[in-house]
Scaffold this motif. Structure first.
Motif, PDB file in Angstrom:
ATOM      1  N   ARG A 152       0.844  -1.199   0.000  1.00  0.00           N
ATOM      2  CA  ARG A 152       0.000   0.000   0.000  1.00  0.00           C
ATOM      3  C   ARG A 152       0.878   1.248   0.000  1.00  0.00           C
ATOM      4  NH1 ARG A 152      -4.192   1.237   3.999  1.00  0.00           N
ATOM      5  NH2 ARG A 152      -5.227   2.263   2.261  1.00  0.00           N
ATOM      6  N   TYR A 198       0.328   3.828   1.488  1.00  0.00           N
ATOM      7  CA  TYR A 198       0.283   4.437   2.818  1.00  0.00           C
ATOM      8  C   TYR A 198       1.217   3.745   3.803  1.00  0.00           C
ATOM      9  CZ  TYR A 198      -3.886   6.224   0.563  1.00  0.00           C
ATOM     10  OH  TYR A 198      -4.742   6.807  -0.341  1.00  0.00           O
ATOM     11  N   VAL A 230      -2.012  11.707  -0.543  1.00  0.00           N
ATOM     12  CA  VAL A 230      -0.573  11.462  -0.721  1.00  0.00           C
ATOM     13  C   VAL A 230      -0.018  12.513  -1.674  1.00  0.00           C
ATOM     14  CG1 VAL A 230       1.193   9.831  -1.503  1.00  0.00           C
ATOM     15  CG2 VAL A 230      -0.870   8.973  -0.374  1.00  0.00           C
ATOM     16  N   ALA A 281      -3.293   1.683  -3.696  1.00  0.00           N
ATOM     17  CA  ALA A 281      -3.937   2.453  -2.631  1.00  0.00           C
ATOM     18  C   ALA A 281      -5.054   1.696  -1.924  1.00  0.00           C
ATOM     19  CB  ALA A 281      -4.491   3.756  -3.188  1.00  0.00           C
TER      20      ALA A 281
END
Length: 142
Positions: A9, A11, A32, A98
């Motif tokens: 991911r 993140y 992001v 994502a």
């Protein structure tokens, strides 16, 4: 030599063993900043079409059909698959996505396809071409 291809991911924290990080989403991930993404490239054209992405909606019950349809779409971008295979041969490759669901997303399918194609190439005396199963998906146009 076995290629190392991971999925991760966007993140998640960047790690030194991520190698080349390629974003494989069709739209930029929310929240992001591009400077903070730490991706080498953003390959939008390997992402599922908008129609397929919306149909799937990350519904695990649609996963198997999504996998087949997305493989069909990937058949239309063999040059990108060759590019990713080249990167994977050069060192670790991380396919960045994502989606919240780590098991049911396009990066998982793309990784499968790349590893299958690399394995075919590694077989001695076996002719190979990326996405040689594209004939199975005549209606896989974007």
């Amino acid at each position: 030599m076995a290629a190392t291809i991971r999925t991760k991911r966007i993140y998640d924290p960047v790690e030194s063993d991520d190698g080349t990080r390629i974003l494989v989403d069709g739209i930029w991930p929310r929240g992001v900043r591009k400077d903070d993404a730490h991706v080498s490239r953003w390959l939008r054209d390997v992402a599922p079409s908008k129609t397929l992405r919306q149909w799937f909606g990350h519904d695990p019950q649609r996963w198997e059909e999504f996998r087949q349809r997305y493989r069909g779409e990937l058949a239309g971008v063999p040059e990108r698959l060759r590019e990713l295979m080249t990167l994977a041969r050069q060192g670790p490759l991380t396919l960045v996505f994502a989606a919240r669901d780590r098991e049911h997303n396009q990066a998982v399918v793309l990784r499968e396809v790349l590893l299958e194609e690399l394995a075919v190439e590694d077989e001695p005396n076996e002719p190979s071409s990326p996405v040689c199963y594209s004939h199975r998906f005549p209606d896989a146009r974007r």
